[in-house]
Design a protein around this motif. Structure first.
Motif, PDB file in Angstrom:
ATOM      1  N   SER A  27       0.605  -9.049  -5.362  1.00 56.06           N
ATOM      2  CA  SER A  27      -0.692  -8.774  -5.835  1.00 56.06           C
ATOM      3  C   SER A  27      -0.945  -7.199  -5.686  1.00 56.06           C
ATOM      4  O   SER A  27      -0.673  -6.479  -5.017  1.00 56.06           O
ATOM      5  CB  SER A  27      -1.756  -9.571  -4.960  1.00 56.06           C
ATOM      6  OG  SER A  27      -1.870  -9.110  -3.532  1.00 56.06           O
ATOM      7  N   GLY A  28      -1.910  -6.886  -6.735  1.00 50.59           N
ATOM      8  CA  GLY A  28      -2.587  -5.510  -6.489  1.00 50.59           C
ATOM      9  C   GLY A  28      -1.745  -4.641  -7.308  1.00 50.59           C
ATOM     10  O   GLY A  28      -1.831  -3.169  -7.057  1.00 50.59           O
ATOM     11  N   ASN A  29      -0.872  -4.859  -8.174  1.00 48.95           N
ATOM     12  CA  ASN A  29       0.090  -4.071  -8.942  1.00 48.95           C
ATOM     13  C   ASN A  29      -0.509  -4.055 -10.436  1.00 48.95           C
ATOM     14  O   ASN A  29      -1.340  -4.635 -10.769  1.00 48.95           O
ATOM     15  CB  ASN A  29       1.367  -4.578  -8.668  1.00 48.95           C
ATOM     16  CG  ASN A  29       1.978  -4.014  -7.405  1.00 48.95           C
ATOM     17  OD1 ASN A  29       2.667  -3.072  -7.311  1.00 48.95           O
ATOM     18  ND2 ASN A  29       2.396  -5.318  -6.635  1.00 48.95           N
ATOM     19  N   GLN A  30       0.227  -3.435 -11.252  1.00 44.65           N
ATOM     20  CA  GLN A  30      -0.108  -3.381 -12.487  1.00 44.65           C
ATOM     21  C   GLN A  30       0.961  -4.115 -13.276  1.00 44.65           C
ATOM     22  O   GLN A  30       1.406  -3.551 -14.268  1.00 44.65           O
ATOM     23  CB  GLN A  30      -0.179  -2.007 -13.178  1.00 44.65           C
ATOM     24  CG  GLN A  30      -1.389  -1.150 -12.510  1.00 44.65           C
ATOM     25  CD  GLN A  30      -2.742  -1.603 -12.999  1.00 44.65           C
ATOM     26  OE1 GLN A  30      -2.839  -1.758 -14.178  1.00 44.65           O
ATOM     27  NE2 GLN A  30      -3.580  -1.916 -11.988  1.00 44.65           N
TER      28      GLN A  30
ATOM     29  N   SER B  22      -2.146 -15.174  -1.874  1.00 42.51           N
ATOM     30  CA  SER B  22      -3.289 -14.568  -2.577  1.00 42.51           C
ATOM     31  C   SER B  22      -3.124 -14.771  -3.883  1.00 42.51           C
ATOM     32  O   SER B  22      -2.081 -15.210  -4.473  1.00 42.51           O
ATOM     33  CB  SER B  22      -3.758 -13.300  -1.955  1.00 42.51           C
ATOM     34  OG  SER B  22      -2.848 -12.112  -2.521  1.00 42.51           O
TER      35      SER B  22
ATOM     36  N   SER C 147       2.611  -5.620  -2.149  1.00 48.32           N
ATOM     37  CA  SER C 147       1.221  -5.715  -2.734  1.00 48.32           C
ATOM     38  C   SER C 147       0.794  -4.352  -2.754  1.00 48.32           C
ATOM     39  O   SER C 147       1.124  -3.467  -1.798  1.00 48.32           O
ATOM     40  CB  SER C 147       0.426  -6.680  -1.976  1.00 48.32           C
ATOM     41  OG  SER C 147       0.552  -6.166  -0.624  1.00 48.32           O
ATOM     42  N   HIS C 148      -0.205  -4.308  -3.773  1.00 49.19           N
ATOM     43  CA  HIS C 148      -0.985  -2.807  -3.961  1.00 49.19           C
ATOM     44  C   HIS C 148       0.184  -1.505  -4.031  1.00 49.19           C
ATOM     45  O   HIS C 148       0.010  -0.656  -3.111  1.00 49.19           O
ATOM     46  CB  HIS C 148      -1.736  -2.714  -2.590  1.00 49.19           C
ATOM     47  CG  HIS C 148      -2.966  -3.697  -2.687  1.00 49.19           C
ATOM     48  ND1 HIS C 148      -4.009  -3.720  -3.578  1.00 49.19           N
ATOM     49  CD2 HIS C 148      -2.998  -4.807  -1.859  1.00 49.19           C
ATOM     50  CE1 HIS C 148      -4.520  -4.917  -3.247  1.00 49.19           C
ATOM     51  NE2 HIS C 148      -3.996  -5.431  -2.350  1.00 49.19           N
TER      52      HIS C 148
ATOM     53  N   ASN D 156       4.582 -11.393  -1.610  1.00 46.82           N
ATOM     54  CA  ASN D 156       3.180 -10.862  -2.233  1.00 46.82           C
ATOM     55  C   ASN D 156       3.249  -9.552  -3.192  1.00 46.82           C
ATOM     56  O   ASN D 156       4.065  -8.503  -2.641  1.00 46.82           O
ATOM     57  CB  ASN D 156       2.594 -10.535  -0.963  1.00 46.82           C
ATOM     58  CG  ASN D 156       0.875 -10.029  -1.194  1.00 46.82           C
ATOM     59  OD1 ASN D 156       0.623 -10.007  -2.501  1.00 46.82           O
ATOM     60  ND2 ASN D 156       0.137 -10.227  -0.287  1.00 46.82           N
TER      61      ASN D 156
ATOM     62  N   HIS E 179      -2.441 -13.719  -7.828  1.00 44.25           N
ATOM     63  CA  HIS E 179      -1.836 -12.622  -8.186  1.00 44.25           C
ATOM     64  C   HIS E 179      -2.063 -12.579 -10.121  1.00 44.25           C
ATOM     65  O   HIS E 179      -2.361 -13.641 -10.541  1.00 44.25           O
ATOM     66  CB  HIS E 179      -0.187 -13.259  -8.255  1.00 44.25           C
ATOM     67  CG  HIS E 179       0.427 -12.790  -6.955  1.00 44.25           C
ATOM     68  ND1 HIS E 179      -0.016 -13.467  -5.733  1.00 44.25           N
ATOM     69  CD2 HIS E 179       1.106 -11.820  -6.614  1.00 44.25           C
ATOM     70  CE1 HIS E 179       0.526 -12.811  -4.511  1.00 44.25           C
ATOM     71  NE2 HIS E 179       1.339 -12.210  -5.228  1.00 44.25           N
TER      72      HIS E 179
ATOM     73  N   ASN F  98       0.747  -1.430   0.102  1.00 46.63           N
ATOM     74  CA  ASN F  98      -0.113   0.129   0.084  1.00 46.63           C
ATOM     75  C   ASN F  98       1.005   1.351   0.020  1.00 46.63           C
ATOM     76  O   ASN F  98       0.653   2.108   0.717  1.00 46.63           O
ATOM     77  CB  ASN F  98      -1.003   0.054   1.264  1.00 46.63           C
ATOM     78  CG  ASN F  98      -1.997  -1.198   1.053  1.00 46.63           C
ATOM     79  OD1 ASN F  98      -2.581  -1.131   0.290  1.00 46.63           O
ATOM     80  ND2 ASN F  98      -1.654  -1.975   2.229  1.00 46.63           N
TER      81      ASN F  98
ATOM     82  N   ASN G 294       2.638   0.504  -7.312  1.00 47.78           N
ATOM     83  CA  ASN G 294       2.398   0.697  -8.886  1.00 47.78           C
ATOM     84  C   ASN G 294       3.544  -0.017  -9.573  1.00 47.78           C
ATOM     85  O   ASN G 294       4.023   0.520 -10.553  1.00 47.78           O
ATOM     86  CB  ASN G 294       2.560   2.241  -9.119  1.00 47.78           C
ATOM     87  CG  ASN G 294       1.473   3.276  -8.335  1.00 47.78           C
ATOM     88  OD1 ASN G 294       0.447   2.500  -8.425  1.00 47.78           O
ATOM     89  ND2 ASN G 294       1.691   4.088  -7.910  1.00 47.78           N
TER      90      ASN G 294
END
Length: 355
Positions: free
Chosen positions: A228-231, A254, A206-207, A226, A256, A181, A209
């Motif tokens: 996850s939550g990236n581009q 989680s 995670s999360h 982790n 990906h 984050n 850019n």
């Protein structure tokens, strides 16, 4: 006798100290969550090992505000709207192992607040920093502190855009790093020392850019990751990461996903490697690398041909002939050589030609 006396006094003091007002005490555990506190209680039992001061109104704390607690191993100061820490916060806590400052608004004007944190093993700074805090202030806190035993660092939710080289180099025992984050676009290996890279076992990115992932080959003990939550972009560059995950058995927390060519999401898994089979060439060389090698090879070939054309004629025009001529003074017969150099012919025997 003296030992028994000391123990007796210690037990008496511990039992005689009442539980702070609006707090709950259980043996060596004191919980002052939601107690409406505006300052740290001074009457905390001396045998306390865990002290929770979460969700109060402790906006400013000095090292002098904390009582001497020689057995305290865990201090929780989260969710207090805490802005200012001054003095050496952990000096009265010589056994402290875990410190939580999560969800505050720290300004870090005094970068020496953790100077005596020799025993600290876990530091939680998740969402703890004010948006105005510079990254240099945070790094200076790490560098001025004696965090020689810190194993777990949580920096999630702190508006971090990047981490410069050597940011965490003053934390030699680091094993677990949480950077979720934030606004990171990448994480360079130069943030860590070689020793840290070799020992880190868990990394949370995670999360952020992040759009491209490396192979993490040098993180030999990394078993939990982790991202996850990236581009992250689906493509050939992702194949090295997938192969690394498969070969190492690294656990991906989680689900990906990566962004495919149509803008949709594709789950990152071992089976995805088959869809990227077009990226695989001999010896694991990618398509872009094959193209580069081909161009370099052609340039080398052209250079060799040009060099051959420029070579002196004496080295290109040696013809072996056999001469039946018998000289006036006989010499050992053998093959003769004719050298054509600048349009003229020269003859020599084997030994002379060798010279």
């Amino acid at each position: 006798m003296i030992v028994l006396l000391v123990v007796s006094v210690w037990v008496t003091l511990a039992c005689a100290t009442p539980c702070p007002s609006h707090c709950v005490c259980d043996n060596d555990w004191v919980d002052c969550t939601d107690a409406g506190l505006t300052s740290v209680p001074s009457d905390i039992p001396i045998n306390t090992t865990t002290l929770t001061l979460t969700n109060n109104s402790l906006h400013d704390i000095s090292g002098d505000d904390i009582p001497w607690l020689p057995l305290l191993e865990e201090l929780r100061l989260g969710e207090n709207g805490l802005r200012t820490l001054t003095g050496d916060l952990v000096r009265p806590l010589p056994a402290l192992k875990r410190l939580s400052l999560r969800r505050n608004k720290l300004e870090l004007n005094d970068t020496g607040v953790l100077m005596s944190a020799f025993t600290l093993q876990e530091l939680d700074l998740s969402s703890a920093l004010s948006p105005g805090v510079s990254l240099l202030q945070l790094i200076e806190v790490f560098q001025r502190s004696h965090l020689y035993n810190l194993e777990k660092l949580q920096l999630s939710g702190n508006h971090l855009i990047s981490l410069p080289a050597g940011s965490l180099s003053s934390l030699p025992c680091l094993h677990i790093v949480e950077l979720a984050n934030n606004s990171l676009t990448s994480l360079s290996e130069s943030v860590f020392t070689n020793e840290q890279i070799a020992q880190i076992s868990a990394l949370d990115l995670s999360h952020n850019n992040i759009s491209r992932l490396g192979s993490f080959q040098r993180f030999r003990k990394l078993t939990e990751l982790n991202v996850s939550g990236n581009q992250i972009q689906c493509g050939c560059e992702l194949l090295a990461f997938i192969n690394w995950v498969i070969s190492r058995g690294t656990l991906l927390d989680s689900a990906h996903y990566c962004v495919n060519e149509t803008g949709g999401l594709t789950i990152i898994s071992g089976t995805m490697a088959r869809s990227l089979s077009h990226c695989i060439q001999k010896k694991g060389i990618s398509t872009s690398q094959i193209g580069l090698i081909t161009v370099v090879s052609l340039l080398i070939a052209v250079s060799a041909i040009v060099g051959l054309l420029r070579m002196p004629a004496a080295f290109r025009c040696i013809h072996k002939v056999y001469n039946n001529y018998t000289p006036a003074h006989p010499v050992q017969h053998g093959p003769q050589y004719t050298i054509v150099y600048k349009g003229k012919q020269y003859s020599a025997g084997d030994k002379q030609l060798a010279k």
